[in-house]
Design a protein around this motif. Structure first.
Motif, mmCIF file in Angstrom:
data_model
loop_
_atom_site.group_PDB
_atom_site.id
_atom_site.type_symbol
_atom_site.label_atom_id
_atom_site.label_comp_id
_atom_site.label_asym_id
_atom_site.label_seq_id
_atom_site.Cartn_x
_atom_site.Cartn_y
_atom_site.Cartn_z
ATOM 1 N N LEU A 1 0.823 -1.204 0.000
ATOM 2 C CA LEU A 1 0.000 0.000 0.000
ATOM 3 C C LEU A 1 0.860 1.259 0.000
ATOM 4 O O LEU A 1 0.442 2.306 -0.508
ATOM 5 N N GLY A 2 2.064 1.163 0.549
ATOM 6 C CA GLY A 2 2.954 2.327 0.594
ATOM 7 C C GLY A 2 3.599 2.648 -0.738
ATOM 8 O O GLY A 2 4.157 3.750 -0.908
ATOM 9 N N VAL B 1 4.275 9.563 11.516
ATOM 10 C CA VAL B 1 3.614 10.244 12.637
ATOM 11 C C VAL B 1 2.099 10.186 12.477
ATOM 12 O O VAL B 1 1.358 9.906 13.428
ATOM 13 N N MET B 2 1.621 10.444 11.247
ATOM 14 C CA MET B 2 0.186 10.469 11.011
ATOM 15 C C MET B 2 -0.438 9.084 11.223
ATOM 16 O O MET B 2 -1.499 8.965 11.843
ATOM 17 N N ARG B 3 0.231 8.045 10.761
ATOM 18 C CA ARG B 3 -0.333 6.698 10.898
ATOM 19 C C ARG B 3 -0.337 6.237 12.353
ATOM 20 O O ARG B 3 -1.290 5.606 12.802
ATOM 21 N N VAL C 1 -4.572 10.689 2.985
ATOM 22 C CA VAL C 1 -5.435 9.763 2.232
ATOM 23 C C VAL C 1 -4.923 8.327 2.365
ATOM 24 O O VAL C 1 -5.673 7.410 2.715
ATOM 25 N N PHE C 2 -3.631 8.136 2.096
ATOM 26 C CA PHE C 2 -3.068 6.794 2.143
ATOM 27 C C PHE C 2 -3.018 6.251 3.569
ATOM 28 O O PHE C 2 -3.124 5.043 3.784
ATOM 29 N N SER C 3 -2.835 7.138 4.554
ATOM 30 C CA SER C 3 -2.782 6.695 5.949
ATOM 31 C C SER C 3 -4.133 6.166 6.407
ATOM 32 O O SER C 3 -4.215 5.135 7.068
ATOM 33 N N SER D 1 -4.662 2.862 4.823
ATOM 34 C CA SER D 1 -3.750 1.881 5.406
ATOM 35 C C SER D 1 -4.217 1.427 6.787
ATOM 36 O O SER D 1 -4.223 0.224 7.084
ATOM 37 N N ILE D 2 -4.634 2.381 7.623
ATOM 38 C CA ILE D 2 -5.045 2.038 8.988
ATOM 39 C C ILE D 2 -6.345 1.245 8.991
ATOM 40 O O ILE D 2 -6.500 0.288 9.751
#
Length: 249
Positions: free
Chosen positions: A27-28, A60-62, A144-146, A149-150
């Protein structure tokens, strides 16, 4: 501490961890391609710092989002209905991110096709926006991706320590791979166009997911891998022709 020790001794937890790390790394890739293309437009002395800052912000965001799992899960609850489909905050975030990716990729493709316009725009962008603008755009896509992903991590395992370790491992891989990928893209102009096409496909997929049309990630990444393989074969063929011409002279 006792719960963590139980997880360490549980084979199922290790299987979940490995599976989740692989999933998070895959996903990254989307995020990494975007960061590579965006930072390559900066002056050379700012590129490495921008990549580290961008990927650091992603970590940090994730981790912050993992601390608010109960709130993240609620993002999938529909808040309004349109055309028979219930839209949640997750859907809105995915659609907004997809639209941004389409706009950004289309703009970059235009700049690559029209070199004169690209040069003028680059000078203006470097002078007025530069590092801060790049970080701002990376941060927007990181969000968006975080979220995606989470939510994927929450769906795969109920154990927070496993999620944290998987996220840290995946972001570490991104950090290690960022500069080699960016350098490879910069040295191969045709790869830039292919990467931008990937971003357009990813943007379209995000919009489709937000609209309620599930697109299996396996099909998307298989298409990307096939296209990348074809491009690698083209590069090998071009290099072989160049060596043959040099040998003839």
């Amino acid at each position: 501490m006792q719960d963590i020790m139980m997880l360490v001794q549980d084979p199922a937890a290790w299987v979940a961890l490995v599976t989740l790390v692989v999933m998070e790394v895959v996903l990254g890739i989307d995020n990494l391609i975007f960061i590579s293309i965006l930072t390559n437009k900066l002056p050379p002395e700012h590129r490495e710092k921008a990549r580290k800052v961008g990927i650091g912000l992603a970590l940090v965001m994730r981790l912050a989002l993992l601390g608010t799992i109960a709130w993240i899960v609620k993002l999938t609850t529909p808040i309004f209905e349109l055309f028979g489909h219930g839209f949640s905050w997750k859907d809105i975030i995915l659609i907004a991110g997809g639209l941004f990716l389409l706009w950004k990729a289309t703009k970059e493709i235009h700049h690559n096709v029209d070199p004169i316009d690209h040069n003028e725009d680059f000078i203006g962008t470097a002078a007025t926006a530069g590092f801060a603008a790049a970080i701002g755009q990376i941060l927007l896509l990181d969000l968006v991706f975080s979220v995606d992903s989470i939510i994927t991590a929450v769906g795969m395992t109920p154990h927070l320590p496993i999620m944290v370790v998987a996220v840290i491992a995946a972001v570490t891989v991104m950090l290690v791979a960022a500069t080699p990928l960016a350098n490879f893209i910069e040295k191969n102009p045709t790869i830039v166009m292919l990467a931008l096409a990937f971003l357009m496909m990813i943007g379209t997929t995000l919009i489709a997911e937000g609209m309620g049309f599930h697109v299996p990630k396996g099909y998307v990444y298989a298409a990307m891998a096939f296209s990348a393989l074809v491009e690698v074969l083209n590069m090998v063929a071009r290099n072989a022709r160049q060596r043959k011409k040099q040998g003839a002279h």
